[in-house]
Every structure is written in structure tokens, then in C-alpha cells.
Design an enzyme around this catalytic site. Structure first.
Site, PDB file in Angstrom:
ATOM      1  N   TYR A  41       9.910  -9.691 -13.146  1.00 36.79           N
ATOM      2  CA  TYR A  41      11.193  -8.994 -13.073  1.00 36.79           C
ATOM      3  C   TYR A  41      12.158  -9.671 -12.093  1.00 36.79           C
ATOM      4  CZ  TYR A  41       9.693  -4.671 -15.533  1.00 36.79           C
ATOM      5  OH  TYR A  41       9.285  -3.737 -16.460  1.00 36.79           O
ATOM      6  N   CYS A  73       6.885  -1.052  -7.912  1.00 38.18           N
ATOM      7  CA  CYS A  73       7.572  -2.336  -8.027  1.00 38.18           C
ATOM      8  C   CYS A  73       8.890  -2.232  -7.268  1.00 38.18           C
ATOM      9  CB  CYS A  73       7.825  -2.628  -9.501  1.00 38.18           C
ATOM     10  SG  CYS A  73       8.771  -4.138  -9.783  1.00 38.18           S
ATOM     11  N   CYS A 187       7.086  -6.713  -2.042  1.00 38.10           N
ATOM     12  CA  CYS A 187       6.729  -6.898  -3.461  1.00 38.10           C
ATOM     13  C   CYS A 187       5.277  -6.451  -3.538  1.00 38.10           C
ATOM     14  CB  CYS A 187       6.871  -8.354  -3.878  1.00 38.10           C
ATOM     15  SG  CYS A 187       6.171  -8.710  -5.509  1.00 38.10           S
ATOM     16  N   THR A 188       4.979  -5.602  -4.516  1.00 38.48           N
ATOM     17  CA  THR A 188       3.640  -5.012  -4.552  1.00 38.48           C
ATOM     18  C   THR A 188       2.545  -6.032  -4.872  1.00 38.48           C
ATOM     19  OG1 THR A 188       4.087  -4.349  -6.834  1.00 38.48           O
ATOM     20  CG2 THR A 188       4.435  -2.688  -5.114  1.00 38.48           C
ATOM     21  N   HIS A 189       2.941  -7.199  -5.345  1.00 40.73           N
ATOM     22  CA  HIS A 189       1.946  -8.257  -5.582  1.00 40.73           C
ATOM     23  C   HIS A 189       1.433  -8.878  -4.282  1.00 40.73           C
ATOM     24  CE1 HIS A 189       3.446  -8.105  -9.691  1.00 40.73           C
ATOM     25  NE2 HIS A 189       2.515  -8.972 -10.062  1.00 40.73           N
TER      26      HIS A 189
END
Ligand code: DGL
Length: 269
Positions: A41, A73, A187-189
Site C-alpha cells: 500500500y 495497517c 508499519c505493522t510489518h
């Protein structure tokens, strides 16, 4: 009645929010949706991303009738929370950069926000810093690569240290007397690369992960429906990949660990 929580991300990074959610709301049933068909995204134009996520939610909310949607996100939450709340009656909890706790805990007053290019461009993010950044000086780093590197690691691939270091290095700022002491994982990653970040960081910093706070907020919004029960009889969860692709065995095992079975392609819609 078991409450259903839909946890949504562009990819599998939102699993970093799922774990504390499951601990806070043990009796809820979870559907984790990874919009891998549109990942990442981070580079999306804003209007296109709003339309895309609202459209996808129309389908998901229509089919699943969740009691709560957690947008796990930052790139989406900093843009689409408002349109989603305007469009649906469903409760939404978002994930946005943890600016306030970072500013409050920084001693040097130099704080960095490590995010995607989309999140650092957002008016919402600038507004958060103006409202809650206090006296801290913020450096915003929008990495176009880190989310994909995190996914590569999570699916069992090799990720070179040099690639990670190149992305995080700009977050480390020194102005002579002071240096960055706090980095927001926006960022959740990124929590999935935390061990690498800690090992490769030019100097030690506090890494702020908002996931526990999001889980707390979700529990408040859901109330009794999510927290009742002793968690022993937790309802099996489902993972949906919008591409309909079958995830590799390593990822399936990881999803299994989260109590998630992969939905078949038809269920992915
Ligand atoms: N996990 C998403 C976030 O928290 C971003 C990954 C992407 O670029 O799609 O911002």
C-alpha cells in the site's frame, strides 16, 4: 455469542497486531485478511487507496458481519479510517504512528518515525506530530522496501543485513550533542524485523510498537463480547488472502501458530 474481529492489512504484517489482540480478547473469533493482491500500500495514490479499501470492506463486512474491524495497517489507517467510519456502522480501530508515547519517553528529544512512504506523506501523520509531538524533533523515514523485506523474512526467505541497514540508517540522527533515542515502528510489518533492527542499529534506541495499545483499545470497544471466557475454548480463526493464492508452507505453519486456517480461494472472493 462469540464476537468476530476482522483484522485487516495489506499483507501479513498485521499479524504483529493479532497476537496481542488474541491475548486481550481471547474469546473472539478472528478473520485475518491480507490484501496481498494489492500489496504494498506504501506507494498507492491517496484517492485510489481510499476507493480500494472502502470497496474491499463493502465485500468483507457484507460477507462476514464482524463486530469490530481492526485496520492493522498504518498506511491505510492514516487515510481511510474516516471514510470507513462514514460509510459503515461497524466499529473500527486503527493503527497509527505512536507519536505521543514516543515523544513522552524520549530523553534526547530526537525521535524517528519509520514507516512507509504513504504514511510519512499523510496530513494525518503531520497532524499527530503537531498535536502530540511535544518539544521533540521528529524525523520521518518512508521506506519503500522494508515491508517487502519483512514479508520475505516471514515467508522463510533470506534478507541481507545490508539491505535492512540501508533502510533504517536515515532514522539515526545526531546533531552533535544529541542523538536519536526513540524510533517508532509505524508499519505493522516492522516488528517482524525487530531483532535485525536491534542488531544492526548504529546505536541502541527504544523501538516503539503500538500493537499492545491497539489491542487495549479493541478490548475497550468490544467490551464483554471479546474478553469474556477463559480463552481455552478459543474459536478457530481464518486467514484470507485476497489474491486467492495458496501461501507457502512456512507461512501456513506460522498462520497455524496464530490459530488461523487458510480460507480456500472461493472464500477469498
Ligand atoms: N503494514 C502496512 C503498514 O502498517 C504497510 C505495508 C505496505 O506498504 O503495504 O503501514
Amino acid at each position: 455469542m462469540t464476537a468476530t474481529i476482522l483484522v485487516f492489512d495489506s499483507g501479513i504484517g498485521g499479524l504483529s497486531v493479532l497476537r496481542p489482540l488474541q491475548a486481550r480478547c481471547p474469546s473472539a473469533a478472528y478473520v485475518y485478511v491480507a490484501d496481498d493482491a494489492a500489496f504494498p500500500y506504501g506507494g498507492f495514490e491517496e484517492q485510489a487507496l481510499i476507493q480500494h479499501v472502502v470497496h474491499l470492506m463493502e465485500d468483507l463486512i457484507g460477507r462476514l458481519s464482524p463486530d469490530l474491524v481492526v485496520i492493522a495497517c498504518n498506511t491505510a489507517s492514516t487515510l481511510v479510517l474516516e471514510p470507513l467510519r462514514a460509510r459503515f456502522d461497524t466499529a473500527f480501530v486503527g493503527t497509527v504512528p505512536a507519536v505521543k508515547p514516543a515523544a513522552a519517553s524520549s530523553r534526547s528529544g530526537l525521535v524517528s518515525v519509520l514507516a512507509t512512504p504513504g504514511t510519512v506523506r499523510r496530513d494525518y501523520t503531520r497532524g499527530l506530530i503537531e498535536a502530540h509531538g511535544g518539544d521533540a524533533a521528529f524525523t520521518l523515514i518512508g521506506s519503500a522496501r522494508l515491508a517487502a523485506l519483512a514479508e520475505a523474512k516471514m515467508t522463510g526467505g533470506a534478507v541481507a543485513d545490508a539491505e535492512i541497514l540501508a533502510e533504517i540508517a536515515p532514522a539515526f540522527v545526531s546533531d552533535g550533542d544529541r542523538r536519536t533515542d526513540t524510533v517508532v515502528l509505524a508499519c505493522t510489518h516492522y516488528p517482524f524485523l525487530r531483532a535485525e533492527f536491534e542488531r544492526l542499529a548504529p546505536w541502541p534506541v527504544a523501538w516503539i510498537d503500538p500493537a499492545p495499545a491497539i489491542a487495549r483499545q479493541a478490548a475497550v470497544v468490544l467490551g464483554e463480547a471479546g474478553v469474556s471466557g477463559d480463552g481455552r475454548e478459543s474459536t478457530p480463526g481464518l486467514a484470507v488472502f485476497t489474491s486467492g493464492k495458496t501461501p507457502p508452507p512456512g507461512l501456513r505453519a506460522m498462520l497455524n501458530d496464530f490459530g488461523l486456517a487458510v480460507a480456500d480461494a472461493a472464500a477469498a472472493g
